[in-house]
Design an enzyme around this catalytic site. Sequence first.
Site, PDB file in Angstrom:
ATOM      1  N   SER A 195     -25.349  82.042 -10.328  1.00 13.68           N
ATOM      2  CA  SER A 195     -24.303  81.088  -9.918  1.00 13.68           C
ATOM      3  C   SER A 195     -23.352  81.709  -8.906  1.00 13.68           C
ATOM      4  O   SER A 195     -22.406  81.055  -8.461  1.00 13.68           O
ATOM      5  CB  SER A 195     -23.534  80.591 -11.142  1.00 13.68           C
ATOM      6  OG  SER A 195     -23.028  81.690 -11.881  1.00 13.68           O
ATOM      7  N   ASN A 198     -18.629  83.601 -22.116  1.00 13.16           N
ATOM      8  CA  ASN A 198     -18.429  82.196 -22.480  1.00 13.16           C
ATOM      9  C   ASN A 198     -16.953  81.793 -22.465  1.00 13.16           C
ATOM     10  O   ASN A 198     -16.596  80.743 -21.932  1.00 13.16           O
ATOM     11  CB  ASN A 198     -19.057  81.905 -23.844  1.00 13.16           C
ATOM     12  CG  ASN A 198     -20.570  82.104 -23.820  1.00 13.16           C
ATOM     13  OD1 ASN A 198     -21.149  82.240 -22.744  1.00 13.16           O
ATOM     14  ND2 ASN A 198     -21.185  82.130 -24.987  1.00 13.16           N
ATOM     15  N   THR A 253      -6.213  36.183  -1.276  1.00 12.63           N
ATOM     16  CA  THR A 253      -7.103  36.281  -2.431  1.00 12.63           C
ATOM     17  C   THR A 253      -8.476  35.860  -1.902  1.00 12.63           C
ATOM     18  O   THR A 253      -8.559  35.002  -1.014  1.00 12.63           O
ATOM     19  CB  THR A 253      -6.674  35.348  -3.597  1.00 12.63           C
ATOM     20  OG1 THR A 253      -6.699  34.000  -3.133  1.00 12.63           O
ATOM     21  CG2 THR A 253      -5.279  35.677  -4.101  1.00 12.63           C
ATOM     22  N   HIS A 254      -9.515  36.470  -2.389  1.00  9.52           N
ATOM     23  CA  HIS A 254     -10.880  36.228  -1.861  1.00  9.52           C
ATOM     24  C   HIS A 254     -10.951  36.514  -0.363  1.00  9.52           C
ATOM     25  O   HIS A 254     -11.789  35.961   0.337  1.00  9.52           O
ATOM     26  CB  HIS A 254     -11.340  34.784  -2.117  1.00  9.52           C
ATOM     27  CG  HIS A 254     -11.048  34.278  -3.488  1.00  9.52           C
ATOM     28  ND1 HIS A 254     -11.948  34.377  -4.526  1.00  9.52           N
ATOM     29  CD2 HIS A 254      -9.930  33.704  -4.002  1.00  9.52           C
ATOM     30  CE1 HIS A 254     -11.403  33.857  -5.625  1.00  9.52           C
ATOM     31  NE2 HIS A 254     -10.184  33.455  -5.333  1.00  9.52           N
ATOM     32  N   SER A 292     -16.119  56.091  21.028  1.00  7.06           N
ATOM     33  CA  SER A 292     -17.566  55.893  21.008  1.00  7.06           C
ATOM     34  C   SER A 292     -18.157  56.582  22.224  1.00  7.06           C
ATOM     35  O   SER A 292     -17.558  56.599  23.295  1.00  7.06           O
ATOM     36  CB  SER A 292     -17.884  54.398  21.046  1.00  7.06           C
ATOM     37  OG  SER A 292     -19.194  54.191  21.533  1.00  7.06           O
ATOM     38  N   LYS A 295     -13.888  51.474  22.745  1.00  4.36           N
ATOM     39  CA  LYS A 295     -13.796  51.579  21.294  1.00  4.36           C
ATOM     40  C   LYS A 295     -12.851  52.668  20.814  1.00  4.36           C
ATOM     41  O   LYS A 295     -12.743  53.729  21.387  1.00  4.36           O
ATOM     42  CB  LYS A 295     -15.184  51.861  20.704  1.00  4.36           C
ATOM     43  CG  LYS A 295     -16.150  50.713  20.924  1.00  4.36           C
ATOM     44  CD  LYS A 295     -16.322  49.848  19.707  1.00  4.36           C
ATOM     45  CE  LYS A 295     -16.885  50.602  18.554  1.00  4.36           C
ATOM     46  NZ  LYS A 295     -17.508  49.782  17.553  1.00  4.36           N
ATOM     47  N   ASN A 326     -12.448  53.999  16.969  1.00  2.00           N
ATOM     48  CA  ASN A 326     -13.016  53.766  15.645  1.00  2.00           C
ATOM     49  C   ASN A 326     -12.186  54.391  14.522  1.00  2.00           C
ATOM     50  O   ASN A 326     -11.667  55.497  14.675  1.00  2.00           O
ATOM     51  CB  ASN A 326     -14.446  54.331  15.581  1.00  2.00           C
ATOM     52  CG  ASN A 326     -15.389  53.563  16.494  1.00  2.00           C
ATOM     53  OD1 ASN A 326     -15.224  52.364  16.698  1.00  2.00           O
ATOM     54  ND2 ASN A 326     -16.366  54.259  17.050  1.00  2.00           N
ATOM     55  N   GLU A 362     -13.139  55.134   7.292  1.00  2.00           N
ATOM     56  CA  GLU A 362     -14.497  54.865   6.804  1.00  2.00           C
ATOM     57  C   GLU A 362     -15.002  56.000   5.923  1.00  2.00           C
ATOM     58  O   GLU A 362     -15.655  55.771   4.893  1.00  2.00           O
ATOM     59  CB  GLU A 362     -15.445  54.685   7.994  1.00  2.00           C
ATOM     60  CG  GLU A 362     -15.150  53.451   8.825  1.00  2.00           C
ATOM     61  CD  GLU A 362     -15.958  53.449  10.112  1.00  2.00           C
ATOM     62  OE1 GLU A 362     -15.434  53.934  11.135  1.00  2.00           O
ATOM     63  OE2 GLU A 362     -17.100  52.998  10.100  1.00  2.00           O
ATOM     64  N   TYR A 368     -21.829  77.159 -26.416  1.00  2.00           N
ATOM     65  CA  TYR A 368     -22.186  77.257 -25.002  1.00  2.00           C
ATOM     66  C   TYR A 368     -23.690  77.113 -24.787  1.00  2.00           C
ATOM     67  O   TYR A 368     -24.493  77.655 -25.544  1.00  2.00           O
ATOM     68  CB  TYR A 368     -21.724  78.609 -24.434  1.00  2.00           C
ATOM     69  CG  TYR A 368     -22.100  78.802 -22.966  1.00  2.00           C
ATOM     70  CD1 TYR A 368     -21.287  78.312 -21.961  1.00  2.00           C
ATOM     71  CD2 TYR A 368     -23.292  79.435 -22.606  1.00  2.00           C
ATOM     72  CE1 TYR A 368     -21.642  78.455 -20.626  1.00  2.00           C
ATOM     73  CE2 TYR A 368     -23.656  79.586 -21.275  1.00  2.00           C
ATOM     74  CZ  TYR A 368     -22.824  79.086 -20.288  1.00  2.00           C
ATOM     75  OH  TYR A 368     -23.178  79.231 -18.976  1.00  2.00           O
ATOM     76  N   GLN A 392     -23.333  75.707 -16.728  1.00  2.00           N
ATOM     77  CA  GLN A 392     -23.146  76.343 -15.417  1.00  2.00           C
ATOM     78  C   GLN A 392     -23.245  75.301 -14.290  1.00  2.00           C
ATOM     79  O   GLN A 392     -22.761  75.514 -13.193  1.00  2.00           O
ATOM     80  CB  GLN A 392     -24.206  77.436 -15.225  1.00  2.00           C
ATOM     81  CG  GLN A 392     -24.137  78.156 -13.895  1.00  2.00           C
ATOM     82  CD  GLN A 392     -24.977  79.412 -13.901  1.00  2.00           C
ATOM     83  OE1 GLN A 392     -24.615  80.398 -14.522  1.00  2.00           O
ATOM     84  NE2 GLN A 392     -26.115  79.386 -13.225  1.00  2.00           N
ATOM     85  N   LYS A 404     -19.893  73.472 -12.115  1.00  2.00           N
ATOM     86  CA  LYS A 404     -18.977  73.906 -11.052  1.00  2.00           C
ATOM     87  C   LYS A 404     -19.201  73.265  -9.696  1.00  2.00           C
ATOM     88  O   LYS A 404     -18.253  72.795  -9.055  1.00  2.00           O
ATOM     89  CB  LYS A 404     -19.032  75.428 -10.925  1.00  2.00           C
ATOM     90  CG  LYS A 404     -18.361  76.122 -12.094  1.00  2.00           C
ATOM     91  CD  LYS A 404     -18.678  77.596 -12.130  1.00  2.00           C
ATOM     92  CE  LYS A 404     -18.769  78.106 -13.544  1.00  2.00           C
ATOM     93  NZ  LYS A 404     -19.848  77.506 -14.366  1.00  2.00           N
TER      94      LYS A 404
END
Length: 463
Positions: A28, A115, A160-161, A282, A288, A290, A295, A322, A327, A330
């Site tokens: 690890s 441990n 709403t919606h 872009s 553009k 962006n 996003e 354990y 392991q 992480k």
Amino acid sequence: MTDQTSNQMWGGRFAAGPDAIMEAINASIGFDRRMAAQDIAGSRAHAAMLAATGVITDSDAEAIREGLLTVLSEIEAGTFAFSTALEDIHMNVEARLKALIGEPAGRLHTARSRNDQVATDFKLWVRDQLDAAEQGLVALIRALLAQAEAGADWVMPGFTHLQTAQPVTWGHHMMAYVEMFGRDLSRVRDARVRMNESPLGAAALAGTSFPIDREMTAKALGFDRPAANSLDAVSDRDFALEFLSVASICAVHLSRFAEELVIWSSAQFRFVTLSDRFSTGSSIMPQKKNPDAAELIRAKVGRIYGANTALMMVMKGLPLAYSKDMQEDKEQVFDAADNWMLALAAMEGMVRDMTANRESLAAAAGSGFSTATDLADWLVRVLGLPFRDAHHVTGSLVALAEKKGCDLPDLSLEEMQSAHADITADVYTVLGVENSVNSRVSYGGTAPQQVRAQVARWKETLA
Ligand code: ARG
């Protein structure tokens, strides 16, 4: 592979070293080196306690302390040679300590196991991340408060919606996110309190026969107390699961807000202008700009919640205490933490820098018959109509305006009266969006005075 020597840390009963594939699946160190500082802090606390309780001598403890500081400085300087054969950060540090100070290094692991060591290191690491998340959330909330305060009385459509519903204020919309991130903040703080118990001294699983002082190591590492059950202490990963759960919920909030920023910054909405600092261009379309940061923040919830799911699956069905499965905790947590902190910082930067386009917001606020509810409420309040009847009368006026291609305030009084004879010119006072938002003074409502009161409350809470 009998020619390979067995592991220098645990190889006493082994005649041969591990197969290369065994080593690859077992190690690890490729990722848990991120816990080096926590590992060394834990070892220093443990060594000082062993000396204080007479388990090792003061001079051995001093040599260990000095040696660990050297190891830490080597790691920080980037000169430390990490070894896959030594599996993990714990054995890498200890092996280097041995090379530096010799025999006393071998006494460090008295009354301890990897441990309880790994549980301690990982808890310290997660705790640091909770502290970082707290800071990130407070900064983001402050940025939202600044937006809310500046635009406490700027009108915009409420949806709403995603259909125009009723006018609201910009400040009110910003404060909705303050509430969400405020709950995230309280979840972060709750999680920190709950997790802050020290596993150190639980040893492999059963505790130890050495006269250790777990209160002492707990205190030295900033824990509130030692964990009360050694089996639980070494096998508990609730703190990581809770961290990922809190992060996931916060990532959902970040994603919802990010989505609004993507919509709002489009040419069709123009509600906000994102700063150049938090936008990209872009490579083919020169016009553009962006909202990439928004996003990407919208997407981060995928990997953060993915980490949560992954660790839930790792932990499910594990018998006490354990198991090496653990392991696998992480990398998920590291990746989720990195991306959560990045998303918080990017959102804070975007919110701090963005400009709300007051005129576009106001123009949109008045369209889509957004004050129809105000008209219905007027019919109830002034003419005494039952709400259901008022709703029906208003609906017929909306249909009329729609047919004429105008908004509600553009209808003449005669047209209004065609729907209900008792309507008077007073009705026009409630059809303006400013009047609409100013009237919504109920606690938690969108009226500017309510928004300002909430901003003041939050500023006090954060102070
Ligand atoms: N690298 C291990 C982990 O992350 C450390 C604990 C190993 N303990 C053991 N008994 N093999 O879980």
